[in-house]
Motif scaffolding. Structure first.
Motif, PDB file in Angstrom:
ATOM      1  N   ARG A 189     -75.277  10.855  46.990  1.00 24.41           N
ATOM      2  CA  ARG A 189     -75.785  11.109  48.409  1.00 24.41           C
ATOM      3  C   ARG A 189     -74.548  11.046  49.343  1.00 24.41           C
ATOM      4  O   ARG A 189     -73.823   9.770  49.154  1.00 24.41           O
ATOM      5  N   ILE A 190     -74.510  11.723  50.327  1.00 21.05           N
ATOM      6  CA  ILE A 190     -73.530  11.799  51.416  1.00 21.05           C
ATOM      7  C   ILE A 190     -73.923  11.835  52.929  1.00 21.05           C
ATOM      8  O   ILE A 190     -75.059  12.507  52.804  1.00 21.05           O
ATOM      9  N   ASN A 191     -73.597  10.936  53.876  1.00 20.13           N
ATOM     10  CA  ASN A 191     -74.091  11.333  55.098  1.00 20.13           C
ATOM     11  C   ASN A 191     -73.508  12.766  55.732  1.00 20.13           C
ATOM     12  O   ASN A 191     -72.150  13.051  55.201  1.00 20.13           O
ATOM     13  N   SER A 192     -73.882  13.329  56.624  1.00 22.91           N
ATOM     14  CA  SER A 192     -73.620  14.719  57.311  1.00 22.91           C
ATOM     15  C   SER A 192     -71.993  14.503  57.766  1.00 22.91           C
ATOM     16  O   SER A 192     -71.297  15.320  58.119  1.00 22.91           O
ATOM     17  N   ASP A 193     -71.705  13.383  58.175  1.00 28.64           N
ATOM     18  CA  ASP A 193     -70.526  13.049  58.967  1.00 28.64           C
ATOM     19  C   ASP A 193     -69.292  12.778  57.950  1.00 28.64           C
ATOM     20  O   ASP A 193     -68.182  12.570  58.141  1.00 28.64           O
ATOM     21  N   SER A 244     -66.927  21.193  56.500  1.00 22.50           N
ATOM     22  CA  SER A 244     -68.017  21.592  57.704  1.00 22.50           C
ATOM     23  C   SER A 244     -69.331  20.948  57.316  1.00 22.50           C
ATOM     24  O   SER A 244     -69.326  20.151  56.228  1.00 22.50           O
ATOM     25  N   ASP A 245     -70.178  21.266  58.254  1.00 21.04           N
ATOM     26  CA  ASP A 245     -71.525  20.613  57.798  1.00 21.04           C
ATOM     27  C   ASP A 245     -71.977  20.801  56.214  1.00 21.04           C
ATOM     28  O   ASP A 245     -72.698  19.919  55.993  1.00 21.04           O
ATOM     29  N   THR A 246     -71.674  21.933  55.861  1.00 22.09           N
ATOM     30  CA  THR A 246     -72.415  22.265  54.454  1.00 22.09           C
ATOM     31  C   THR A 246     -71.093  22.170  53.481  1.00 22.09           C
ATOM     32  O   THR A 246     -71.492  22.278  52.206  1.00 22.09           O
ATOM     33  N   GLU A 247     -70.021  22.049  53.715  1.00 24.38           N
ATOM     34  CA  GLU A 247     -68.965  22.288  52.890  1.00 24.38           C
ATOM     35  C   GLU A 247     -68.171  20.801  52.714  1.00 24.38           C
ATOM     36  O   GLU A 247     -67.602  20.563  53.765  1.00 24.38           O
ATOM     37  N   GLN A 248     -68.247  19.866  51.685  1.00 22.94           N
ATOM     38  CA  GLN A 248     -67.650  18.784  51.622  1.00 22.94           C
ATOM     39  C   GLN A 248     -67.052  18.743  50.172  1.00 22.94           C
ATOM     40  O   GLN A 248     -67.500  19.134  49.328  1.00 22.94           O
ATOM     41  N   TYR A 249     -65.913  18.094  49.941  1.00 20.64           N
ATOM     42  CA  TYR A 249     -65.497  17.664  48.614  1.00 20.64           C
ATOM     43  C   TYR A 249     -65.131  16.064  48.572  1.00 20.64           C
ATOM     44  O   TYR A 249     -64.993  15.310  49.339  1.00 20.64           O
ATOM     45  N   ILE A 250     -64.863  16.121  47.263  1.00 23.82           N
ATOM     46  CA  ILE A 250     -64.757  14.486  46.628  1.00 23.82           C
ATOM     47  C   ILE A 250     -63.465  14.585  46.073  1.00 23.82           C
ATOM     48  O   ILE A 250     -63.176  15.337  45.142  1.00 23.82           O
ATOM     49  N   ASN A 251     -62.553  13.889  46.485  1.00 22.94           N
ATOM     50  CA  ASN A 251     -60.931  13.886  45.747  1.00 22.94           C
ATOM     51  C   ASN A 251     -60.899  12.412  45.195  1.00 22.94           C
ATOM     52  O   ASN A 251     -61.337  11.265  45.789  1.00 22.94           O
TER      53      ASN A 251
END
Length: 148
Positions: A55-59, A105-112
């Motif tokens: 789970r991740i926050n929208s920010d 963006s609000d719907t596109e996030q990545y994990i590095n």
């Protein structure tokens, strides 16, 4: 005629032997480094996959209380989220692993997920005394995004 060439093979072998040993040790050392790099990449891929399904926050920050970074570091280092058992590489530390969410963006996030591992060669005459292996994995976040 045969008498003058007696022992020539032994002298030629003595001249070539140091180069053959150096080449053999170099192949062994680079093989070890490549093997270690592949182990690190597989562990990072597993860690990134785990972090990308949480789970991740929208920010773009982690949901508090989930301890995603610690669990991902444990997964990369030990092969499990509890951080127990044998390490996948004996001198790999959890603080060498970094986990960073990147919000596009609000719907596109990545994990590095990346590691900076100081590889120590067996034969220091072949390679530098310390070589830093720093693979990284970037995976698209597919977990749950929490909106406030």
């Amino acid at each position: 005629m045969l008498r003058t060439e007696r022992g020539a093979e032994l002298i030629e072998f003595a001249l070539v032997l140091p180069f053959l040993l150096l080449l053999s040790l170099g192949v062994i050392e680079f093989g070890r480094a490549y093997f270690t790099y592949n182990i690190l990449v597989k562990a990072l891929r597993d860690g990134a996959r785990y972090a990308a399904t949480t789970r991740i926050n929208s920010d773009g920050t982690w949901v508090s209380g989930d301890n995603v970074v610690t669990k991902t570091q444990n997964l990369v280092t030990y092969g499990n989220v509890a951080g127990s058992g044998t390490k996948i590489i004996s001198d790999l530390q959890t603080n060498q692993v970094t986990v960073t969410p990147t919000r596009i963006s609000d719907t596109e996030q990545y994990i590095n997920v990346r590691v900076a591992y100081p590889y120590r060669p067996l034969f220091s005459m072949i390679m530098p005394s310390t070589l830093t292996l720093s693979p990284s994995v970037r995976m698209q976040f597919v977990g749950m995004i929490s909106y406030p």
